[in-house]
Design a protein around this motif. Structure first.
Motif, mmCIF file in Angstrom:
data_model
loop_
_atom_site.group_PDB
_atom_site.id
_atom_site.type_symbol
_atom_site.label_atom_id
_atom_site.label_comp_id
_atom_site.label_asym_id
_atom_site.label_seq_id
_atom_site.Cartn_x
_atom_site.Cartn_y
_atom_site.Cartn_z
ATOM 1 N N ASP A 8 62.753 31.898 51.112
ATOM 2 C CA ASP A 8 62.529 31.095 49.905
ATOM 3 C C ASP A 8 63.405 31.603 48.755
ATOM 4 O OD1 ASP A 8 60.930 29.164 50.952
ATOM 5 O OD2 ASP A 8 59.047 30.091 50.361
ATOM 6 N N ALA A 9 62.983 31.341 47.530
ATOM 7 C CA ALA A 9 63.790 31.739 46.377
ATOM 8 C C ALA A 9 63.543 33.206 46.059
ATOM 9 C CB ALA A 9 63.449 30.860 45.184
ATOM 10 N N MET A 61 70.120 25.883 51.938
ATOM 11 C CA MET A 61 69.568 26.001 50.577
ATOM 12 C C MET A 61 70.160 27.215 49.866
ATOM 13 S SD MET A 61 65.642 26.490 49.227
ATOM 14 C CE MET A 61 65.481 28.183 49.799
ATOM 15 N N SER A 105 61.972 29.786 40.316
ATOM 16 C CA SER A 105 62.374 28.580 41.043
ATOM 17 C C SER A 105 62.459 27.399 40.083
ATOM 18 C CB SER A 105 61.461 28.296 42.229
ATOM 19 O OG SER A 105 60.132 28.487 41.910
ATOM 20 N N LYS A 134 63.181 22.653 52.977
ATOM 21 C CA LYS A 134 62.878 23.159 51.648
ATOM 22 C C LYS A 134 62.979 22.103 50.557
ATOM 23 C CE LYS A 134 62.994 27.535 53.100
ATOM 24 N NZ LYS A 134 61.728 28.300 53.248
ATOM 25 N N TYR A 135 62.179 22.327 49.530
ATOM 26 C CA TYR A 135 62.304 21.613 48.264
ATOM 27 C C TYR A 135 63.201 22.465 47.371
ATOM 28 C CZ TYR A 135 60.516 21.121 43.399
ATOM 29 O OH TYR A 135 60.378 21.020 42.040
ATOM 30 N N TRP A 136 64.393 21.976 47.096
ATOM 31 C CA TRP A 136 65.275 22.698 46.169
ATOM 32 C C TRP A 136 66.097 21.676 45.403
ATOM 33 C CZ3 TRP A 136 64.537 27.137 44.231
ATOM 34 C CH2 TRP A 136 65.529 27.748 43.450
ATOM 35 N N HIS A 168 65.756 25.074 40.361
ATOM 36 C CA HIS A 168 65.811 23.648 40.737
ATOM 37 C C HIS A 168 66.813 22.881 39.874
ATOM 38 C CE1 HIS A 168 62.584 23.687 43.624
ATOM 39 N NE2 HIS A 168 61.763 24.269 42.774
ATOM 40 N N SER A 180 53.662 22.705 39.888
ATOM 41 C CA SER A 180 54.701 23.351 40.690
ATOM 42 C C SER A 180 54.914 22.465 41.910
ATOM 43 C CB SER A 180 54.218 24.739 41.123
ATOM 44 O OG SER A 180 55.063 25.275 42.113
ATOM 45 N N GLY A 181 56.157 22.099 42.178
ATOM 46 C CA GLY A 181 56.434 21.129 43.238
ATOM 47 C C GLY A 181 55.766 21.486 44.554
ATOM 48 N N SER A 182 55.959 22.741 44.980
ATOM 49 C CA SER A 182 55.452 23.124 46.299
ATOM 50 C C SER A 182 53.928 23.121 46.349
ATOM 51 C CB SER A 182 55.999 24.502 46.682
ATOM 52 O OG SER A 182 55.660 25.451 45.692
ATOM 53 N N ARG A 234 52.053 20.401 48.382
ATOM 54 C CA ARG A 234 51.824 20.547 49.838
ATOM 55 C C ARG A 234 50.587 21.371 50.137
ATOM 56 N NH1 ARG A 234 57.890 22.068 50.111
ATOM 57 N NH2 ARG A 234 56.910 24.107 49.966
ATOM 58 N N SER A 243 52.770 30.245 43.044
ATOM 59 C CA SER A 243 52.649 29.013 42.261
ATOM 60 C C SER A 243 52.090 27.878 43.129
ATOM 61 C CB SER A 243 53.996 28.608 41.660
ATOM 62 O OG SER A 243 54.937 28.381 42.661
ATOM 63 N N ALA A 266 57.835 26.635 53.578
ATOM 64 C CA ALA A 266 58.530 25.378 53.883
ATOM 65 C C ALA A 266 59.521 25.559 55.026
ATOM 66 C CB ALA A 266 59.250 24.865 52.648
HETATM 67 O O1 PMV Z 1 57.328 24.898 43.751
HETATM 68 P P1 PMV Z 1 58.468 25.731 43.287
HETATM 69 O O2 PMV Z 1 59.071 25.175 42.018
HETATM 70 O O3 PMV Z 1 58.086 27.189 43.176
HETATM 71 O O4 PMV Z 1 59.653 25.649 44.351
HETATM 72 C C1 PMV Z 1 59.593 26.213 45.628
HETATM 73 C C2 PMV Z 1 60.946 26.335 46.190
HETATM 74 C C3 PMV Z 1 61.066 27.000 47.558
HETATM 75 O O5 PMV Z 1 59.975 27.873 47.797
HETATM 76 C C4 PMV Z 1 62.348 27.826 47.565
HETATM 77 C C5 PMV Z 1 61.161 25.992 48.679
HETATM 78 C C6 PMV Z 1 59.890 25.274 49.056
HETATM 79 O O6 PMV Z 1 59.997 24.115 49.482
HETATM 80 O O7 PMV Z 1 58.796 25.853 48.989
#
Ligand code: PMV
Length: 330
Positions: free
Chosen positions: A283-284, A242, A192, A16-18, A196, A140-142, A145, A108, A13
């Motif tokens: 990232d995280a 972030m 992550s 970022k999604y956080w 979140h 998983s949010g990411s 995408r 993920s 990303a």
């Molecule tokens: O999809 P998750 O819950 O693993 O969150 C991903 C969070 C970051 O990788 C830190 C940022 C992102 O947008 O990918």
């Protein structure tokens, strides 16, 4: 038995999604932008069987059967797909990542994207990529995408139907390379998913969310212009913002290791002293993703591998949307 195998790329990303507005559906606080990765992918084979033949979902990742929380998370995702299809079948799932789990590349994202597409197709559920993106987001949010190739925007949206990703530019739009500098392979101490939920406890969170919204159009324009001098400072800004949120959450989350700072400082030094257009994002976790144009990738990789704190690098350009393979994993 209808068996389907799908390969999906992970993604990195740039915005970022956080933080989640609604954890039940992974509704994010911000829209985010990413590049799907060509060289870091998950391949997943799914076959459904009547519960009389297969009493429980059986999931194997990188050669090891999943148990406990990791299995429960996949079962919850399979439940969503079962309920969409109106069946009670159980799934046999085998999944393989071509990159190490603790490399700083999100398994993920590619994992839930590949699982969603393979599991739906194996049940002959006819969902378009937008619906699949919404469904993958619940895992998983990411992953929302990773349903698309190239450069991707995940619109925050307001509910389950509108919080979906869409492609911005195809993979061949820009020969941009992401080089992960691995500084630690230890598993991260806070997932992550847990992180979140902590974001809102940081006094910096609202400012970061507002600022990410301002950066977003400029990030998209920089990608459109294929301009790293435009894009680079914006991705560094959002990654640092972030991590400032993470570091100021309660409890605080400090993912960085000494090697993280070593890479950040080296990248800045190469830019200043050698005119090397390389920019970082994180990232995280502690590992640093360094973005550069394809023509500089050899130099950047070589320089990163020469740093004492870097154990290995993994390089990847923009990759395709998930696709089916005819070779199955079982
Ligand atoms: O999809 P998750 O819950 O693993 O969150 C991903 C969070 C970051 O990788 C830190 C940022 C992102 O947008 O990918």
């Amino acid at each position: 038995m209808h068996k389907i195998t799908v390969r999906a790329g992970s993604n990195i990303a740039f915005i970022k999604y956080w933080g989640v507005a609604d954890p039940a559906i992974n509704l994010p606080l911000t829209s985010s932008v990413s590049m799907t990765l060509q060289e870091a992918h998950t391949t997943t084979t799914v076959a459904w069987q009547p519960a009389s033949d297969l009493p429980a979902d059986a999931v194997t990742v990188d050669g090891a059967p999943l148990t406990g929380d990791a299995l429960a998370r996949i079962e919850r995702h399979l439940d969503r797909i079962r309920s969409l299809a109106g069946v009670s079948h159980r799934a046999q799932v085998t999944s393989r990542n071509n990159f190490p789990m603790a490399s700083g590349i999100a398994s993920s994202a590619s994992g839930f994207a590949a699982l969603t597409v393979a599991a739906c197709r194996a049940l002959e559920l006819d969902l378009d990529a937008t619906r699949l993106s919404a469904l993958a987001r619940l895992g998983s949010g990411s992953a929302s995408r990773s349903l698309f190739g190239g450069f991707v925007l995940w619109e925050r949206g307001v509910d389950d139907a509108t919080s979906v990703a869409r492609p911005l530019f195809p993979p061949d739009h820009w020969d941009l390379v992401d080089i992960v500098a691995v500084v630690s392979s230890a598993p991260k101490h806070v997932s992550s998913e847990g992180g979140h939920r902590l974001a809102a406890s940081s006094p910096l969170n609202d400012a970061r969310i507002a600022h990410a919204g301002k950066l977003l159009p400029d990030v998209i324009a920089a990608i459109r212009n294929r301009s790293l001098p435009e894009l680079g400072p914006l991705i560094e800004m959002d990654a640092l913002a972030m991590h400032a949120v993470m570091m100021t959450s309660t409890p605080n989350l400090i993912y960085w290791q000494p090697g993280t700072l070593e890479v950040i400082h080296a990248v800045q030094r190469w830019r200043k002293d050698d005119g090397l257009a390389a920019y970082f994002t994180i990232d995280a976790g502690p590992n640093v993703h360094v973005l550069c144009d394809g023509r500089d990738a050899g130099t950047v990789r070589h320089s990163l591998e020469a740093l004492p704190g870097v154990s290995r690098t993994i390089a990847s350009g923009p990759g395709p949307a998930p696709f089916e393979l005819t070779d199955h994993l079982f």
